[in-house]
Design a protein around this motif. Structure first.
Motif, PDB file in Angstrom:
ATOM      1  N   GLY A   1      32.063  54.794  41.584  1.00 52.14           N
ATOM      2  CA  GLY A   1      32.160  53.620  42.432  1.00 52.14           C
ATOM      3  C   GLY A   1      31.781  52.330  41.744  1.00 52.14           C
ATOM      4  N   VAL A   2      31.146  52.441  40.572  1.00 62.21           N
ATOM      5  CA  VAL A   2      30.799  51.241  39.806  1.00 62.21           C
ATOM      6  C   VAL A   2      31.903  51.004  38.775  1.00 62.21           C
ATOM      7  N   GLY A   3      32.824  50.128  39.116  1.00 65.64           N
ATOM      8  CA  GLY A   3      33.918  49.797  38.211  1.00 65.64           C
ATOM      9  C   GLY A   3      33.490  48.751  37.199  1.00 65.64           C
ATOM     10  N   PRO A   4      34.408  48.355  36.318  1.00 64.34           N
ATOM     11  CA  PRO A   4      34.077  47.381  35.264  1.00 64.34           C
ATOM     12  C   PRO A   4      33.515  46.079  35.800  1.00 64.34           C
ATOM     13  N   ARG A   5      34.087  45.553  36.891  1.00 66.16           N
ATOM     14  CA  ARG A   5      33.620  44.295  37.436  1.00 66.16           C
ATOM     15  C   ARG A   5      32.208  44.424  38.023  1.00 66.16           C
ATOM     16  N   THR A   6      31.972  45.528  38.749  1.00 64.91           N
ATOM     17  CA  THR A   6      30.641  45.734  39.315  1.00 64.91           C
ATOM     18  C   THR A   6      29.616  45.943  38.213  1.00 64.91           C
ATOM     19  N   ALA A   7      30.001  46.669  37.168  1.00 62.68           N
ATOM     20  CA  ALA A   7      29.095  46.872  36.033  1.00 62.68           C
ATOM     21  C   ALA A   7      28.738  45.541  35.378  1.00 62.68           C
ATOM     22  N   GLU A   8      29.731  44.646  35.275  1.00 60.54           N
ATOM     23  CA  GLU A   8      29.469  43.311  34.712  1.00 60.54           C
ATOM     24  C   GLU A   8      28.494  42.537  35.601  1.00 60.54           C
ATOM     25  N   LYS A   9      28.700  42.612  36.906  1.00 51.88           N
ATOM     26  CA  LYS A   9      27.806  41.914  37.830  1.00 51.88           C
ATOM     27  C   LYS A   9      26.395  42.464  37.715  1.00 51.88           C
ATOM     28  N   MET A  10      26.284  43.796  37.640  1.00 54.12           N
ATOM     29  CA  MET A  10      24.969  44.410  37.518  1.00 54.12           C
ATOM     30  C   MET A  10      24.284  44.000  36.219  1.00 54.12           C
ATOM     31  N   ALA A  11      25.045  43.985  35.130  1.00 54.66           N
ATOM     32  CA  ALA A  11      24.474  43.596  33.837  1.00 54.66           C
ATOM     33  C   ALA A  11      23.948  42.166  33.897  1.00 54.66           C
ATOM     34  N   ALA A  12      24.695  41.298  34.575  1.00 60.72           N
ATOM     35  CA  ALA A  12      24.260  39.906  34.704  1.00 60.72           C
ATOM     36  C   ALA A  12      22.970  39.801  35.508  1.00 60.72           C
TER      37      ALA A  12
ATOM     38  N   GLU B   1      43.842  47.765  42.487  1.00 58.58           N
ATOM     39  CA  GLU B   1      43.912  46.339  42.210  1.00 58.58           C
ATOM     40  C   GLU B   1      43.431  46.083  40.796  1.00 58.58           C
ATOM     41  N   ARG B   2      43.815  44.936  40.262  1.00 61.73           N
ATOM     42  CA  ARG B   2      43.425  44.568  38.901  1.00 61.73           C
ATOM     43  C   ARG B   2      43.009  43.102  38.888  1.00 61.73           C
ATOM     44  N   THR B   3      41.870  42.857  38.225  1.00 62.27           N
ATOM     45  CA  THR B   3      41.404  41.487  38.015  1.00 62.27           C
ATOM     46  C   THR B   3      41.760  41.083  36.593  1.00 62.27           C
ATOM     47  N   TYR B   4      42.283  39.883  36.423  1.00 66.18           N
ATOM     48  CA  TYR B   4      42.790  39.445  35.131  1.00 66.18           C
ATOM     49  C   TYR B   4      41.841  38.435  34.472  1.00 66.18           C
ATOM     50  N   HIS B   5      41.673  38.589  33.158  1.00 65.23           N
ATOM     51  CA  HIS B   5      40.842  37.656  32.396  1.00 65.23           C
ATOM     52  C   HIS B   5      41.452  36.249  32.434  1.00 65.23           C
ATOM     53  N   ASP B   6      42.781  36.198  32.334  1.00 63.88           N
ATOM     54  CA  ASP B   6      43.493  34.918  32.383  1.00 63.88           C
ATOM     55  C   ASP B   6      44.313  34.863  33.666  1.00 63.88           C
ATOM     56  N   ASP B   7      44.158  33.785  34.423  1.00 62.81           N
ATOM     57  CA  ASP B   7      44.893  33.652  35.677  1.00 62.81           C
ATOM     58  C   ASP B   7      46.401  33.685  35.438  1.00 62.81           C
ATOM     59  N   ILE B   8      47.114  34.292  36.389  1.00 64.89           N
ATOM     60  CA  ILE B   8      48.576  34.376  36.308  1.00 64.89           C
ATOM     61  C   ILE B   8      49.184  33.189  37.052  1.00 64.89           C
ATOM     62  N   TRP B   9      50.044  32.458  36.366  1.00 65.11           N
ATOM     63  CA  TRP B   9      50.737  31.314  36.962  1.00 65.11           C
ATOM     64  C   TRP B   9      52.246  31.518  37.044  1.00 65.11           C
ATOM     65  N   ALA B  10      52.822  32.251  36.105  1.00 67.57           N
ATOM     66  CA  ALA B  10      54.274  32.392  36.035  1.00 67.57           C
ATOM     67  C   ALA B  10      54.764  33.511  36.949  1.00 67.57           C
ATOM     68  N   GLU B  11      55.888  33.275  37.631  1.00 65.54           N
ATOM     69  CA  GLU B  11      56.447  34.295  38.521  1.00 65.54           C
ATOM     70  C   GLU B  11      56.782  35.572  37.760  1.00 65.54           C
TER      71      GLU B  11
END
Length: 366
Positions: A190-201, A253-263
Protein backbone atom coordinates in the motif's frame (compact mmCIF):
# COMPACT_ATOMS: atom_id res chain seq x y z
CA UNK A 1 -5.77 -13.46 29.28
CA UNK A 2 -6.80 -12.69 25.68
CA UNK A 3 -8.55 -9.39 25.13
CA UNK A 4 -12.10 -10.36 24.00
CA UNK A 5 -12.04 -7.42 21.58
CA UNK A 6 -9.17 -9.02 19.70
CA UNK A 7 -9.46 -12.15 17.55
CA UNK A 8 -7.68 -15.34 18.56
CA UNK A 9 -4.20 -15.70 17.13
CA UNK A 10 -4.41 -16.70 13.50
CA UNK A 11 -2.13 -18.75 11.27
CA UNK A 12 -1.95 -17.00 7.91
CA UNK A 13 -0.12 -18.00 4.74
CA UNK A 14 0.47 -15.67 1.81
CA UNK A 15 1.32 -17.55 -1.39
CA UNK A 16 2.87 -15.59 -4.25
CA UNK A 17 3.84 -17.29 -7.51
CA UNK A 18 7.31 -16.41 -8.79
CA UNK A 19 7.28 -14.24 -11.96
CA UNK A 20 4.04 -16.04 -12.80
CA UNK A 21 3.28 -15.06 -16.41
CA UNK A 22 6.93 -15.21 -17.48
CA UNK A 23 7.49 -18.50 -15.65
CA UNK A 24 4.53 -20.08 -17.44
CA UNK A 25 5.99 -18.98 -20.78
CA UNK A 26 9.43 -20.38 -19.88
CA UNK A 27 7.84 -23.62 -18.72
CA UNK A 28 5.90 -24.07 -21.94
CA UNK A 29 8.74 -22.99 -24.23
CA UNK A 30 12.09 -24.48 -23.14
CA UNK A 31 13.91 -22.18 -25.59
CA UNK A 32 13.02 -19.26 -23.31
CA UNK A 33 14.55 -20.75 -20.17
CA UNK A 34 17.47 -18.77 -18.87
CA UNK A 35 16.66 -15.81 -21.13
CA UNK A 36 15.38 -12.37 -20.10
CA UNK A 37 11.68 -12.59 -20.95
CA UNK A 38 8.98 -9.91 -20.83
CA UNK A 39 5.32 -10.75 -21.25
CA UNK A 40 3.64 -7.89 -23.09
CA UNK A 41 3.73 -5.88 -26.30
CA UNK A 42 6.99 -4.70 -27.83
CA UNK A 43 5.46 -1.71 -29.65
CA UNK A 44 6.14 1.92 -28.72
CA UNK A 45 2.95 1.96 -26.68
CA UNK A 46 3.47 -1.52 -25.25
CA UNK A 47 3.76 -2.24 -21.54
CA UNK A 48 5.49 -5.06 -19.67
CA UNK A 49 2.89 -7.22 -17.92
CA UNK A 50 5.49 -9.48 -16.28
CA UNK A 51 9.24 -9.98 -16.35
CA UNK A 52 11.33 -13.09 -15.72
CA UNK A 53 13.98 -13.00 -13.02
CA UNK A 54 16.64 -12.89 -15.74
CA UNK A 55 15.03 -9.68 -17.05
CA UNK A 56 14.68 -8.21 -13.57
CA UNK A 57 18.45 -8.21 -13.12
CA UNK A 58 18.50 -5.49 -15.80
CA UNK A 59 15.88 -3.43 -13.97
CA UNK A 60 12.93 -4.57 -16.09
CA UNK A 61 9.70 -4.52 -14.09
CA UNK A 62 5.98 -5.02 -14.66
CA UNK A 63 4.04 -1.90 -15.74
CA UNK A 64 7.20 -0.50 -17.35
CA UNK A 65 6.85 0.89 -20.88
CA UNK A 66 8.24 -1.66 -23.33
CA UNK A 67 10.57 0.88 -24.93
CA UNK A 68 12.18 1.53 -21.54
CA UNK A 69 12.50 -2.20 -20.87
CA UNK A 70 14.13 -2.76 -24.26
CA UNK A 71 16.55 0.07 -23.59
CA UNK A 72 17.56 -1.43 -20.24
CA UNK A 73 17.88 -4.94 -21.67
CA UNK A 74 18.63 -4.99 -25.44
CA UNK A 75 18.38 -8.80 -25.52
CA UNK A 76 14.93 -8.81 -23.92
CA UNK A 77 12.56 -11.35 -25.50
CA UNK A 78 8.94 -10.19 -25.72
CA UNK A 79 6.15 -12.78 -25.55
CA UNK A 80 2.47 -12.03 -26.10
CA UNK A 81 0.36 -12.78 -23.01
CA UNK A 82 -1.85 -15.88 -22.96
CA UNK A 83 -4.37 -15.04 -20.28
CA UNK A 84 -6.45 -18.15 -20.91
CA UNK A 85 -3.42 -20.29 -19.99
CA UNK A 86 -2.61 -18.20 -16.92
CA UNK A 87 -6.21 -18.51 -15.74
CA UNK A 88 -6.12 -22.29 -16.21
CA UNK A 89 -2.94 -22.58 -14.14
CA UNK A 90 -4.42 -20.28 -11.51
CA UNK A 91 -7.41 -22.60 -11.18
CA UNK A 92 -5.01 -25.53 -10.62
CA UNK A 93 -3.28 -23.59 -7.87
CA UNK A 94 -6.52 -22.59 -6.16
CA UNK A 95 -7.64 -26.22 -6.21
CA UNK A 96 -4.48 -27.04 -4.25
CA UNK A 97 -5.32 -24.32 -1.73
CA UNK A 98 -8.83 -25.74 -1.35
CA UNK A 99 -7.38 -29.09 -0.26
CA UNK A 100 -6.22 -27.37 2.93
CA UNK A 101 -8.74 -24.62 3.79
CA UNK A 102 -11.92 -22.91 2.68
CA UNK A 103 -10.62 -19.53 3.91
CA UNK A 104 -8.90 -18.39 0.72
CA UNK A 105 -8.71 -14.72 -0.32
CA UNK A 106 -7.33 -14.42 -3.86
CA UNK A 107 -5.65 -11.10 -4.64
CA UNK A 108 -4.98 -11.90 -8.29
CA UNK A 109 -4.31 -14.93 -10.47
CA UNK A 110 -0.94 -15.50 -8.82
CA UNK A 111 -1.32 -14.69 -5.13
CA UNK A 112 -3.68 -15.34 -2.24
CA UNK A 113 -4.04 -15.31 1.52
CA UNK A 114 -4.97 -18.54 3.30
CA UNK A 115 -6.14 -18.86 6.90
CA UNK A 116 -4.99 -22.31 8.08
CA UNK A 117 -5.67 -21.80 11.79
CA UNK A 118 -8.10 -24.67 11.32
CA UNK A 119 -7.38 -26.73 8.23
CA UNK A 120 -8.80 -29.80 6.54
CA UNK A 121 -5.89 -32.06 7.56
CA UNK A 122 -5.83 -30.76 11.16
CA UNK A 123 -2.12 -29.96 10.81
CA UNK A 124 -0.92 -27.88 13.74
CA UNK A 125 2.03 -26.30 11.93
CA UNK A 126 1.20 -23.59 9.38
CA UNK A 127 4.79 -23.87 8.17
CA UNK A 128 4.20 -27.53 7.32
CA UNK A 129 1.02 -26.63 5.44
CA UNK A 130 2.92 -24.00 3.43
CA UNK A 131 5.63 -26.53 2.59
CA UNK A 132 3.00 -29.01 1.38
CA UNK A 133 1.29 -26.39 -0.78
CA UNK A 134 4.56 -25.27 -2.39
CA UNK A 135 5.52 -28.89 -3.11
CA UNK A 136 2.09 -29.63 -4.63
CA UNK A 137 2.28 -26.52 -6.84
CA UNK A 138 5.73 -27.52 -8.09
CA UNK A 139 4.64 -31.09 -8.79
CA UNK A 140 1.32 -30.29 -10.48
CA UNK A 141 2.25 -27.14 -12.42
CA UNK A 142 6.04 -27.24 -12.77
CA UNK A 143 6.20 -23.73 -11.27
CA UNK A 144 7.61 -22.33 -8.06
CA UNK A 145 5.84 -20.33 -5.38
CA UNK A 146 7.10 -18.32 -2.44
CA UNK A 147 5.26 -18.33 0.88
CA UNK A 148 5.10 -16.11 3.92
CA UNK A 149 3.78 -17.63 7.15
CA UNK A 150 2.78 -15.44 10.07
CA UNK A 151 0.06 -14.46 12.51
CA UNK A 152 -1.54 -11.77 10.32
CA UNK A 153 -2.01 -10.76 6.69
CA UNK A 154 0.29 -7.73 6.75
CA UNK A 155 3.36 -9.65 7.91
CA UNK A 156 2.57 -12.79 5.90
CA UNK A 157 2.60 -10.72 2.69
CA UNK A 158 5.88 -9.05 3.64
CA UNK A 159 7.37 -12.45 4.48
CA UNK A 160 6.45 -14.03 1.15
CA UNK A 161 8.67 -11.49 -0.59
CA UNK A 162 11.57 -11.97 1.80
CA UNK A 163 13.22 -15.04 0.23
CA UNK A 164 12.02 -14.92 -3.38
CA UNK A 165 12.12 -16.80 -5.66
CA UNK A 166 11.07 -20.27 -4.46
CA UNK A 167 11.38 -19.21 -0.84
CA UNK A 168 9.70 -19.67 2.51
CA UNK A 169 9.80 -17.19 5.39
CA UNK A 170 8.18 -17.72 8.79
CA UNK A 171 7.63 -14.81 11.17
CA UNK A 172 6.35 -15.85 14.60
CA UNK A 173 4.31 -13.52 16.83
CA UNK A 174 7.25 -12.69 19.09
CA UNK A 175 9.33 -11.78 16.00
CA UNK A 176 6.73 -9.60 14.28
CA UNK A 177 7.45 -6.12 15.69
CA UNK A 178 11.23 -6.43 15.20
CA UNK A 179 10.78 -7.78 11.67
CA UNK A 180 8.57 -4.83 10.69
CA UNK A 181 10.83 -2.30 12.43
CA UNK A 182 13.86 -3.34 10.34
CA UNK A 183 12.11 -3.10 6.96
CA UNK A 184 12.03 -0.02 4.71
CA UNK A 185 8.51 1.39 4.58
CA UNK A 186 8.60 1.30 0.78
CA UNK A 187 8.19 -2.48 1.10
CA UNK A 188 4.93 -2.13 3.01
CA UNK A 189 1.88 -3.15 0.99
CA UNK A 190 0.00 0.00 0.00
CA UNK A 191 3.01 2.31 0.24
CA UNK A 192 3.68 3.27 -3.36
CA UNK A 193 6.55 5.42 -4.66
CA UNK A 194 4.74 8.70 -3.99
CA UNK A 195 3.75 7.74 -0.45
CA UNK A 196 7.29 6.53 0.23
CA UNK A 197 8.59 9.92 -0.95
CA UNK A 198 6.16 11.73 1.34
CA UNK A 199 7.18 9.54 4.26
CA UNK A 200 10.87 10.12 3.58
CA UNK A 201 10.26 13.87 3.56
CA UNK A 202 8.69 13.44 7.01
CA UNK A 203 11.69 11.47 8.26
CA UNK A 204 10.08 8.03 7.95
CA UNK A 205 12.27 5.50 6.16
CA UNK A 206 11.92 2.30 8.19
CA UNK A 207 9.21 0.56 10.16
CA UNK A 208 10.93 1.74 13.31
CA UNK A 209 10.61 5.35 12.16
CA UNK A 210 6.90 4.77 11.58
CA UNK A 211 6.44 3.14 14.98
CA UNK A 212 7.97 6.19 16.63
CA UNK A 213 5.04 8.34 15.46
CA UNK A 214 1.84 8.63 17.45
CA UNK A 215 -1.46 7.54 15.99
CA UNK A 216 -2.71 11.13 16.06
CA UNK A 217 0.36 12.30 14.12
CA UNK A 218 -0.22 9.63 11.50
CA UNK A 219 -3.90 10.52 11.24
CA UNK A 220 -2.95 14.14 10.68
CA UNK A 221 -0.54 13.32 7.86
CA UNK A 222 -2.19 10.27 6.26
CA UNK A 223 -5.88 10.59 7.07
CA UNK A 224 -7.87 7.52 8.11
CA UNK A 225 -5.08 5.30 6.81
CA UNK A 226 -3.01 6.51 9.77
CA UNK A 227 -4.71 4.10 12.19
CA UNK A 228 -3.81 1.14 10.00
CA UNK A 229 -0.20 2.35 9.70
CA UNK A 230 0.02 2.81 13.47
CA UNK A 231 -0.90 -0.83 14.03
CA UNK A 232 1.11 -2.21 11.12
CA UNK A 233 4.28 -0.51 12.34
CA UNK A 234 3.88 -2.52 15.53
CA UNK A 235 3.15 -5.79 13.76
CA UNK A 236 -0.59 -5.54 14.41
CA UNK A 237 -3.21 -6.32 11.76
CA UNK A 238 -6.59 -7.77 12.72
CA UNK A 239 -8.02 -8.03 9.19
CA UNK A 240 -9.48 -11.50 8.59
CA UNK A 241 -8.97 -13.57 5.46
CA UNK A 242 -12.12 -12.94 3.46
CA UNK A 243 -13.01 -15.61 0.90
CA UNK A 244 -15.84 -13.37 -0.39
CA UNK A 245 -13.60 -10.36 -0.99
CA UNK A 246 -14.31 -9.01 -4.46
CA UNK A 247 -13.15 -5.70 -5.82
CA UNK A 248 -15.63 -2.96 -6.70
CA UNK A 249 -13.33 -1.38 -9.24
CA UNK A 250 -10.07 -2.00 -11.05
CA UNK A 251 -7.84 0.86 -12.07
CA UNK A 252 -4.48 2.50 -12.01
CA UNK A 253 -2.92 5.91 -12.15
CA UNK A 254 0.46 7.47 -12.86
CA UNK A 255 2.03 10.67 -11.58
CA UNK A 256 4.46 12.32 -13.98
CA UNK A 257 7.72 14.10 -13.14
CA UNK A 258 7.07 16.52 -16.01
CA UNK A 259 3.57 17.87 -16.56
CA UNK A 260 1.86 16.80 -19.79
CA UNK A 261 0.73 19.65 -22.04
CA UNK A 262 0.54 18.12 -25.53
CA UNK A 263 -2.55 16.19 -26.65
CA UNK A 264 -0.43 13.53 -28.36
CA UNK A 265 1.57 12.91 -25.16
CA UNK A 266 -1.64 12.76 -23.15
CA UNK A 267 -3.12 10.13 -25.47
CA UNK A 268 0.10 8.08 -25.39
CA UNK A 269 -0.03 8.21 -21.59
CA UNK A 270 -3.65 7.04 -21.64
CA UNK A 271 -2.77 4.08 -23.88
CA UNK A 272 -0.02 2.99 -21.51
CA UNK A 273 -2.32 3.15 -18.48
CA UNK A 274 -5.16 1.40 -20.36
CA UNK A 275 -2.82 -1.51 -21.19
CA UNK A 276 -1.91 -1.99 -17.55
CA UNK A 277 -5.44 -1.64 -16.22
CA UNK A 278 -6.93 -3.99 -18.82
CA UNK A 279 -4.30 -6.60 -17.95
CA UNK A 280 -5.52 -6.34 -14.34
CA UNK A 281 -9.13 -6.66 -15.52
CA UNK A 282 -8.33 -9.86 -17.39
CA UNK A 283 -6.37 -11.26 -14.49
CA UNK A 284 -9.32 -10.72 -12.16
CA UNK A 285 -11.79 -12.20 -14.69
CA UNK A 286 -14.06 -9.22 -13.98
CA UNK A 287 -16.56 -7.37 -16.16
CA UNK A 288 -17.49 -3.73 -15.71
CA UNK A 289 -19.77 -1.15 -17.29
CA UNK A 290 -18.31 2.21 -16.20
CA UNK A 291 -15.03 3.77 -17.30
CA UNK A 292 -13.74 6.73 -15.29
CA UNK A 293 -10.92 9.07 -16.26
CA UNK A 294 -9.09 10.93 -13.50
CA UNK A 295 -6.82 13.89 -14.19
CA UNK A 296 -4.91 16.09 -11.78
CA UNK A 297 -3.60 19.39 -13.06
CA UNK A 298 -0.31 21.08 -12.20
CA UNK A 299 -2.19 23.26 -9.69
CA UNK A 300 -3.47 20.03 -7.99
CA UNK A 301 -7.07 20.53 -9.13
CA UNK A 302 -8.48 17.05 -9.74
CA UNK A 303 -11.33 16.25 -12.12
CA UNK A 304 -13.06 13.06 -13.22
CA UNK A 305 -15.07 12.15 -16.28
CA UNK A 306 -17.06 8.92 -16.61
CA UNK A 307 -19.12 6.99 -19.11
CA UNK A 308 -21.37 3.99 -18.40
CA UNK A 309 -22.49 1.41 -20.93
CA UNK A 310 -25.61 -0.72 -21.01
CA UNK A 311 -23.45 -3.85 -21.18
CA UNK A 312 -19.98 -4.75 -19.85
CA UNK A 313 -17.00 -3.23 -21.66
CA UNK A 314 -16.15 -5.94 -24.17
CA UNK A 315 -12.41 -5.68 -24.71
CA UNK A 316 -9.23 -3.63 -24.45
CA UNK A 317 -10.01 -1.75 -27.66
CA UNK A 318 -13.40 -0.57 -26.39
CA UNK A 319 -11.89 0.33 -23.01
CA UNK A 320 -9.27 2.50 -24.71
CA UNK A 321 -11.78 4.10 -27.06
CA UNK A 322 -13.95 5.19 -24.12
CA UNK A 323 -10.85 6.55 -22.39
CA UNK A 324 -10.03 8.67 -25.44
CA UNK A 325 -13.62 9.91 -25.63
CA UNK A 326 -13.28 11.04 -22.02
CA UNK A 327 -9.98 12.75 -22.90
CA UNK A 328 -11.92 14.70 -25.55
CA UNK A 329 -14.03 16.19 -22.74
CA UNK A 330 -11.03 17.87 -21.07
CA UNK A 331 -9.39 19.21 -24.23
CA UNK A 332 -7.98 21.65 -25.01
CA UNK A 333 -5.75 21.60 -21.93
CA UNK A 334 -5.77 24.83 -19.96
CA UNK A 335 -3.12 23.54 -17.56
CA UNK A 336 -0.50 20.76 -17.48
CA UNK A 337 -1.50 17.27 -16.34
CA UNK A 338 0.58 15.84 -13.50
CA UNK A 339 -1.51 12.71 -12.83
CA UNK A 340 -3.67 10.54 -15.07
CA UNK A 341 -5.76 7.54 -14.10
CA UNK A 342 -8.29 5.15 -15.63
CA UNK A 343 -10.73 2.89 -13.78
CA UNK A 344 -13.27 0.22 -14.68
CA UNK A 345 -16.13 -0.04 -12.19
CA UNK A 346 -19.70 -1.24 -11.99
CA UNK A 347 -18.31 -4.75 -11.86
CA UNK A 348 -20.84 -7.50 -12.32
CA UNK A 349 -19.71 -9.32 -9.16
CA UNK A 350 -19.15 -6.24 -6.96
CA UNK A 351 -19.50 -6.60 -3.19
CA UNK A 352 -18.10 -4.67 -0.27
CA UNK A 353 -14.33 -4.35 -0.41
CA UNK A 354 -12.06 -3.94 2.59
CA UNK A 355 -10.22 -1.00 1.04
CA UNK A 356 -11.34 2.22 -0.58
CA UNK A 357 -11.63 1.88 -4.32
CA UNK A 358 -10.55 5.49 -4.73
CA UNK A 359 -6.97 4.63 -3.83
CA UNK A 360 -5.90 3.17 -7.14
CA UNK A 361 -2.50 1.52 -7.49
CA UNK A 362 0.27 3.93 -8.36
CA UNK A 363 1.98 2.76 -11.53
CA UNK A 364 5.77 2.72 -11.41
CA UNK A 365 7.76 5.16 -13.46
CA UNK A 366 9.60 3.99 -16.59
Amino acid sequence: MTNPAEPAQRKIIHIDMDAFFASVEQRDNPALRGLPVAVGGSSRRGVVAAASYEARTFGVRSAMPSVTAQRRCPDLVFVKPRFDVYQQVSRQIRAIFAQHTDLIEPLSLDEAYLDVTSNHQNIASATHVAQMIRADIARETGLTASAGVSYNKFIAKLASDQNKPDGLCVIRPEQGPAFVAALPVKRFHGVGPRTAEKMAALGIVTGADLAAKSEQWLLTHFGSWGSYLHGAARGIDHRPVRPDRIRKSIGGERTYHDDIWAESALRDALESIADIVWERVERSEAQGRTVTLKARYADFQTITRARSLGAPVADRTTFGQIGHALIDQILPLQNGIRLLGLTLSGLSHAEDDEQSDERQPELPFG
